[in-house]
Write an enzyme that holds these catalytic residues in place. Structure first.
Site, PDB file in Angstrom:
ATOM      1  N   CYS A 141      40.017  46.672  43.720  1.00 47.21           N
ATOM      2  CA  CYS A 141      38.923  45.764  44.048  1.00 47.21           C
ATOM      3  C   CYS A 141      38.854  44.589  43.078  1.00 47.21           C
ATOM      4  O   CYS A 141      38.533  43.477  43.466  1.00 47.21           O
ATOM      5  CB  CYS A 141      37.595  46.494  44.147  1.00 47.21           C
ATOM      6  SG  CYS A 141      36.962  47.080  42.591  1.00 47.21           S
ATOM      7  N   HIS A 176      32.214  47.807  41.136  1.00 45.03           N
ATOM      8  CA  HIS A 176      32.648  46.897  42.178  1.00 45.03           C
ATOM      9  C   HIS A 176      32.654  45.473  41.633  1.00 45.03           C
ATOM     10  O   HIS A 176      31.804  45.113  40.822  1.00 45.03           O
ATOM     11  CB  HIS A 176      31.708  47.026  43.373  1.00 45.03           C
ATOM     12  CG  HIS A 176      32.139  46.212  44.552  1.00 45.03           C
ATOM     13  ND1 HIS A 176      33.435  46.258  45.036  1.00 45.03           N
ATOM     14  CD2 HIS A 176      31.464  45.337  45.338  1.00 45.03           C
ATOM     15  CE1 HIS A 176      33.526  45.427  46.070  1.00 45.03           C
ATOM     16  NE2 HIS A 176      32.350  44.867  46.269  1.00 45.03           N
TER      17      HIS A 176
END
Lengths: 306, 258
Positions: free
Chosen positions: A94, A173
């Site tokens: 990510c 994230h």
């Protein structure tokens, strides 16, 4: 316990080295220690900001219920608006995906490989671009060359409890913020489309307005304090050389030494080493000393739960 | 581990008169793995809704608890849950059908329940004691409390940085060089090419080393069979789940080599 955070201390260095390896020229990542315009302006030029946070229950619930933006609104016509956006298709990459989303929206020297990639995916939608990123041998091999091997792979068949990500072991994230087409855009690979925030006419305007956008977002998480920000800027070592600034050059060289050391440390798993150290310690102690060491450990454990 | 559940009522203890009074209300005791802390257990006594009594909700740390029949009580089957660290005591009486004539005699089902509870609250490396406590006798009370050991729940509690650093410090130059050579597969190039104790300390201080350490702790703490796999991985003689047993296995493997 802060084990989740430790590995990301060096993200600025890691990402800088990673994109250099991908062929991108004259770009550097810098940690942002305070989210305010003054701190960001010191690092200018600012191509974008990466916001790193604990993916929590709130995010999970929103994703389940239609995946609307937490703040801002979706730009459904992002393709016409020339926003490059790839959905996140591989969990472990990510950070790399967020970086690519930011860089491919900039007028910068991407190097041969990424320029080819950009023209190859021209006209693709977010999902297709995400797929293409995950299938790219180049991006994958560069990404993997920076990752940490794991001696112990978790194959626990029991799913973690629903709120496990609110404790220590959850996921982090990465999302990107840029300015383009007169707006601040949020590029979050787990969202359906790019998200449009405040109007924004140029880089200075971006530097002025981005702290509010970030603070609004942070406010949504209540007491959660595990955030971090990176600024994407120009190569400061090049800049120091161009300016003939010896002091700055020395600092930047030093910074790179630390980065490379951290990157090297990151490329190993130390479980074996640790176990061998325990064996070594045990071999130096007689039974009584060994028991004393364990007793001390029991006392420490007990003290934590008092 | 599955949940243990059985019928039991509360016994009130009066500090002043030292008298125990069993309350007539029906209730249930449930013991299940804690949702908050791996390897701990929730002990909950729930009264039947009409009783007006409050729930007991207790957190059990294996090794810090004893669960024994109160042998002086001859008119029923009363058990005492005692927290060894604080001395707090909770009394309950078993409400499932018992023996008609000898009121304090444990049924087969009771004994199974007690055995299950003992398995939970006893640390794995105290197997001898486990059998002893299965059938409580009058003289045991004092003995048992001394035999419990507290658990170790973090490898860092046993091997904090200082302990590791001292180990490295006390190695002779020769021993240190050999240690580096023996572990060369797991070391970064710069440490291998120029091994210094200072450089090694920096490595141990790094988040990456600490994460490996924390990771191993977390896996061992799960008590879900990962201890067995890890013992195999490190070629140890498996001693049971948990950090204590893993350390014991390491200790034993060292002795065998000698």
């Amino acid at each position: 316990m802060s084990s989740g955070w430790n590995t990301i201390d060096s993200d600025a260095g890691l990402f800088t080295r990673l994109i250099e390896k991908l062929g991108v020229k004259n770009i550097q990542f810098e940690d942002l220690y305070s989210i305010d315009s003054e701190s960001i302006a010191q690092l200018s030029p600012v191509y974008g900001v990466i916001f790193l946070f604990k993916y929590s229950k709130i995010d999970r619930q929103i994703a389940k219920n239609g995946n609307a933006p937490i703040t801002g609104e979706y730009d459904l016509s992002y393709q016409e608006n020339d926003i490059f956006f790839g959905n996140q298709t591989i969990q472990n990459a990510c950070g790399t995906q967020a970086v690519i989303n930011i860089l491919l929206n900039q007028e910068i020297d991407l190097g041969e490989e990424l320029s080819n990639f950009k023209s190859f995916v021209g006209g693709f939608d977010g999902e297709m671009i995400g797929e293409t990123i995950s299938n790219s041998d180049l991006i994958r091999s560069v990404h993997n060359s920076f990752s940490t091997p794991n001696l112990i792979v978790d194959e626990d068949p029991n799913p973690p409890p629903e709120d496990s990500d609110d404790k220590n072991d959850g996921l982090f994230h990465f999302i990107g913020y840029i300015h383009k087409n007169g707006f601040i855009y949020e590029l979050d690979g787990l969202k359906n489309y790019p998200i449009k925030h405040d109007e924004c006419k140029d880089m200075d305007d971006f530097i002025t307005k981005i702290p509010q956008v970030l603070m609004k977002r942070i406010a949504k998480y209540g007491n959660e304090l595990r955030f971090s920000c990176l600024v994407i800027t120009n190569d400061k070592l090049n800049q120091a050389k161009d300016l003939g600034d010896e002091e700055m050059k020395y600092q930047e060289l030093n910074k790179r030494k630390i980065w490379d050391k951290e990157i090297e440390l990151r490329q190993h798993d130390y479980t074996n080493l640790f176990v061998n150290m325990i064996k070594g310690i045990s071999s130096k102690l007689d039974d009584q000393q060994w028991e004393a060491l364990l007793d001390k450990a029991r006392e420490r454990t007990k003290a934590k739960f008092k | 581990m599955s949940t243990i559940k059985f019928n039991a009522g509360k016994v009130q203890y009066d500090e002043d008169t030292k008298r125990c009074t069993p309350l007539p209300h029906k209730g249930t005791i449930t013991i299940k793995p804690s949702a908050d802390e791996e390897s701990f257990f929730d002990f909950i006594w729930t009264p039947k809704s009409s009783s007006g009594l409050e729930k007991d909700e207790l957190l059990i740390i294996p090794g810090d608890i004893s669960f024994k029949q109160v042998v002086s009580c001859k008119t029923g089957r009363v058990f005492a849950l005692t927290f060894l660290s604080s001395g707090a005591k909770y009394l309950y009486w078993l409400q499932d059908v018992g023996d008609d004539e000898q009121l304090n005699k444990l049924t087969e089902k009771d004994q199974q329940i007690v055995k299950k509870i003992q398995d939970i609250i006893t640390l794995d490396d105290d197997e001898d004691m486990e059998q002893e406590s299965e059938l409580p006798s009058e003289t045991e009370t004092v003995k048992q409390e001394q035999q419990f050991t507290l658990p170790i729940l973090d490898l860092d509690d046993a091997f904090p940085f200082e302990v590791l650093q001292q180990f490295i410090d006390e190695l002779s130059e020769e021993e240190f060089a050999k240690f580096i050579e023996d572990n060369s597969n797991d070391l970064p190039e710069t440490i291998k090419s120029n091994p210094t104790k200072q450089g090694f300390n920096d490595l141990m201080r790094s988040g990456f080393f600490q994460q490996s350490k924390a990771n191993l702790s977390n896996h061992l703490k799960r008590n879900n069979g990962s201890g067995f796999l890890l013992a195999q991985l490190f070629k140890l003689n498996y001693q049971g789940e948990g950090i204590g047993n893993f350390l014991q296995a390491l200790r034993k493997s060292n002795h065998e080599k000698k």
